[in-house]
Scaffold this motif. Sequence first.
Motif, PDB file in Angstrom:
ATOM      1  N   TYR A  33       0.664  -1.200   0.054  1.00 12.79           N
ATOM      2  CA  TYR A  33       0.128  -0.124   0.072  1.00 12.79           C
ATOM      3  C   TYR A  33       0.827   1.254   0.093  1.00 12.79           C
ATOM      4  CZ  TYR A  33      -3.479   3.424   1.655  1.00 12.79           C
ATOM      5  OH  TYR A  33      -4.399   4.672   1.641  1.00 12.79           O
ATOM      6  N   ALA A  34       1.678   1.274   0.679  1.00 10.24           N
ATOM      7  CA  ALA A  34       2.783   2.353   0.967  1.00 10.24           C
ATOM      8  C   ALA A  34       3.498   2.460  -0.330  1.00 10.24           C
ATOM      9  CB  ALA A  34       3.725   2.360   2.104  1.00 10.24           C
ATOM     10  N   LEU A  35       4.027   1.362  -1.093  1.00 11.07           N
ATOM     11  CA  LEU A  35       4.832   1.710  -2.048  1.00 11.07           C
ATOM     12  C   LEU A  35       4.070   1.923  -3.210  1.00 11.07           C
ATOM     13  CD1 LEU A  35       7.354   1.113  -3.616  1.00 11.07           C
ATOM     14  CD2 LEU A  35       6.781  -1.247  -3.960  1.00 11.07           C
ATOM     15  N   PHE A  36       2.789   1.596  -3.668  1.00 11.94           N
ATOM     16  CA  PHE A  36       2.252   1.994  -4.672  1.00 11.94           C
ATOM     17  C   PHE A  36       1.890   3.430  -4.659  1.00 11.94           C
ATOM     18  CE2 PHE A  36      -1.851  -0.337  -3.313  1.00 11.94           C
ATOM     19  CZ  PHE A  36      -2.574   0.768  -3.187  1.00 11.94           C
ATOM     20  N   HIS A  37       1.444   3.895  -3.459  1.00 13.02           N
ATOM     21  CA  HIS A  37       1.145   5.120  -3.268  1.00 13.02           C
ATOM     22  C   HIS A  37       2.242   6.422  -3.537  1.00 13.02           C
ATOM     23  CE1 HIS A  37      -2.689   3.988  -1.599  1.00 13.02           C
ATOM     24  NE2 HIS A  37      -3.110   5.239  -1.512  1.00 13.02           N
ATOM     25  N   ARG A  38       3.394   5.826  -2.967  1.00 10.63           N
ATOM     26  CA  ARG A  38       4.687   6.430  -3.228  1.00 10.63           C
ATOM     27  C   ARG A  38       5.218   6.782  -4.363  1.00 10.63           C
ATOM     28  NH1 ARG A  38       8.158   9.777  -0.355  1.00 10.63           N
ATOM     29  NH2 ARG A  38      10.195   9.839  -1.453  1.00 10.63           N
ATOM     30  N   LEU A  39       5.094   5.459  -5.234  1.00 15.83           N
ATOM     31  CA  LEU A  39       5.301   5.697  -6.680  1.00 15.83           C
ATOM     32  C   LEU A  39       4.511   6.392  -7.395  1.00 15.83           C
ATOM     33  CD1 LEU A  39       6.576   1.884  -7.439  1.00 15.83           C
ATOM     34  CD2 LEU A  39       7.900   3.942  -6.774  1.00 15.83           C
ATOM     35  N   CYS A  40       3.107   6.236  -6.967  1.00 18.01           N
ATOM     36  CA  CYS A  40       2.221   7.325  -7.760  1.00 18.01           C
ATOM     37  C   CYS A  40       2.394   8.637  -7.658  1.00 18.01           C
ATOM     38  CB  CYS A  40       0.654   6.657  -7.171  1.00 18.01           C
ATOM     39  SG  CYS A  40      -0.842   7.595  -8.084  1.00 18.01           S
ATOM     40  N   PHE A  41       2.509   9.090  -6.327  1.00 23.16           N
ATOM     41  CA  PHE A  41       2.542  10.493  -5.915  1.00 23.16           C
ATOM     42  C   PHE A  41       3.983  11.161  -6.159  1.00 23.16           C
ATOM     43  CE2 PHE A  41      -0.892   9.366  -2.770  1.00 23.16           C
ATOM     44  CZ  PHE A  41      -1.890   9.520  -3.709  1.00 23.16           C
ATOM     45  N   ASN A  42       5.106  10.336  -6.420  1.00 25.25           N
ATOM     46  CA  ASN A  42       6.352  10.981  -6.639  1.00 25.25           C
ATOM     47  C   ASN A  42       7.053  10.814  -7.723  1.00 25.25           C
ATOM     48  OD1 ASN A  42       7.378  12.253  -3.584  1.00 25.25           O
ATOM     49  ND2 ASN A  42       5.932  10.274  -3.366  1.00 25.25           N
ATOM     50  N   SER A  43       6.194  10.556  -8.993  1.00 22.74           N
ATOM     51  CA  SER A  43       6.768  10.060 -10.120  1.00 22.74           C
ATOM     52  C   SER A  43       6.356  11.002 -11.352  1.00 22.74           C
ATOM     53  CB  SER A  43       6.593   8.725 -10.495  1.00 22.74           C
ATOM     54  OG  SER A  43       7.132   7.776  -9.507  1.00 22.74           O
ATOM     55  N   ASN A  44       5.608  12.409 -10.930  1.00 21.15           N
ATOM     56  CA  ASN A  44       5.066  13.263 -11.730  1.00 21.15           C
ATOM     57  C   ASN A  44       4.100  12.776 -12.844  1.00 21.15           C
ATOM     58  OD1 ASN A  44       6.793  15.432 -10.792  1.00 21.15           O
ATOM     59  ND2 ASN A  44       8.773  14.311 -12.022  1.00 21.15           N
ATOM     60  N   LEU A  45       3.417  11.907 -12.218  1.00 25.14           N
ATOM     61  CA  LEU A  45       2.285  11.244 -12.915  1.00 25.14           C
ATOM     62  C   LEU A  45       0.998  12.393 -13.184  1.00 25.14           C
ATOM     63  CD1 LEU A  45       2.137   7.465 -11.782  1.00 25.14           C
ATOM     64  CD2 LEU A  45       3.592   8.703 -13.843  1.00 25.14           C
ATOM     65  N   GLU A  46       0.402  12.192 -14.129  1.00 21.06           N
ATOM     66  CA  GLU A  46      -0.776  13.055 -14.311  1.00 21.06           C
ATOM     67  C   GLU A  46      -2.204  12.458 -13.297  1.00 21.06           C
ATOM     68  OE1 GLU A  46      -3.217  15.471 -14.451  1.00 21.06           O
ATOM     69  OE2 GLU A  46      -1.965  16.014 -15.856  1.00 21.06           O
ATOM     70  N   LEU A  47      -2.537  13.141 -12.553  1.00 15.87           N
ATOM     71  CA  LEU A  47      -3.700  12.509 -11.418  1.00 15.87           C
ATOM     72  C   LEU A  47      -4.970  13.108 -11.732  1.00 15.87           C
ATOM     73  CD1 LEU A  47      -1.523  12.597  -8.035  1.00 15.87           C
ATOM     74  CD2 LEU A  47      -1.633  10.672  -9.578  1.00 15.87           C
ATOM     75  N   ARG A  48      -5.189  14.079 -12.692  1.00 21.00           N
ATOM     76  CA  ARG A  48      -6.518  14.683 -12.866  1.00 21.00           C
ATOM     77  C   ARG A  48      -7.396  13.995 -13.952  1.00 21.00           C
ATOM     78  NH1 ARG A  48      -4.245  20.550 -13.648  1.00 21.00           N
ATOM     79  NH2 ARG A  48      -2.674  19.285 -14.849  1.00 21.00           N
TER      80      ARG A  48
END
Length: 474
Positions: A33-48
């Motif tokens: 859980y911690a890893l996929f959130h970290r990779l999602c939020f700290n890799s300059n991905l588009e979240l919108r």
Amino acid sequence: MGIRGLMSFVEDHSNEFFIDLKLRDTKIIIDGYALFHRLCFNSNLELRYGGDYDSFADVVQKFFESLFACNICPYVVLDGGCDISDKKLTTLKDRAREKIQMAHSLSVGGGGYVCPLLIREVFIQVLIKLHVCFVQCFSEADRDIMTLANHWNCPVLSSDSDFCIFDLKSGFCPLNSFQWRNMNTLKGTREHYIPAKCFSLDALCHHFSRMNKALLPLFAVLCGNDHINLPIMETFLSKVRLPLGGASSKGRRHHRVLGLLNWLSQFANPTEALDNVLQYLPKKNRENVKELLCCSMEEYQPSQVKLQDFFQYGAYACPDALNLALPEWVLVALAKGQLSPFISDALVLRRTILQTQVENMQQPSAHRISLPIRQTIYGLLLNASAHLENTSWNALPLQRLAFSEVERIHKNIKTSIVDAVEVPKDHSDLSTLTEIIPELTSATNPALVLLRKTGPELTSMSIFLYFICGTPAT
């Protein structure tokens, strides 16, 4: 997650509480859980706009390729459904409200961090593609992670400050100091390593007058964690004089953390400290508070679950799950991540919390369009009731054919009662559900006819089959 203010406190004292590591040639237990959130939020991905899944999959793959290059063998442990006791329900609802506010901010061009709906599923797909060993726990995974890491004597990788409380033999490596993108080579060799920092529980206790580490679970519940939020504890905190020990400006920022650790260090053991805490409370509240605190402190003790059995034999025993008398295929599918936590929450609690997504907050939640799908799922799961006669299932104060859903209403949450669709009597045994999947997926099945009418953009059959049996349509 975890204990309020603790992670930033220990990071402010990084030189005292952390050891530099050159991580290689080891197993490592990863909080999925911690890893996929970290990779999602700290890799300059588009979240919108619904999810930049291709880019996310590439980041996940590169992360594990870095581990493989350093001969690090990862074992990923994912959280499952909500705890059967529902002791974190208030926390979960608070987080849902926070996510809605962030999703609104993203929807109008602001900042925020909200995972796209299928990020967990994409993460699992990459794990399968790369042959990374993983397991999904029946409920929250922290204690099971700690127990497995100590069994194998290897470190834990997470961002949850609860791991600063667990007594881990090989320590806890925070994700924000795990430099997987900056692999180095050992001098004079071709062998690679990942620079990391490892939290030392012994160093923390030594800093606070050689405090007994058995006192740390009490510190966690007094400071405030996800499991306990007793307003009466503010009575204790307002009366006790917490020694800050000549704190700097950083210390004042962590007044509660620093003060509680200094205060607890004067006691020899948890029993002595707990008795002292209770003296600050009204007599009429003491027994009840003591019971709640002791119960919450148990969350930091080793688990009875042996996840090593799953990685060795493909299955493991979970007492909570076994007590529910669920069919074997359900337990196996949950452990393998083939069934979503959505299913276990609906099956065990008759309640689901619908995930927040970025959308127009003035409009009804987009989850409304898939309500008929969920009602069919609930109807199938209701047939498990015959197998749960002696469990808390029948004690739930809900109508026989009703489930509750926590969903977004504008920029807040609301719990709605949803009626399940009754399924034919010949589908009345959950243990045979896998045998009737061909019929459920037939061209004339009413649920799939309904799905087709909602439009191809839902990839209806894949979604339906995923939630029902974890088998995407081909």
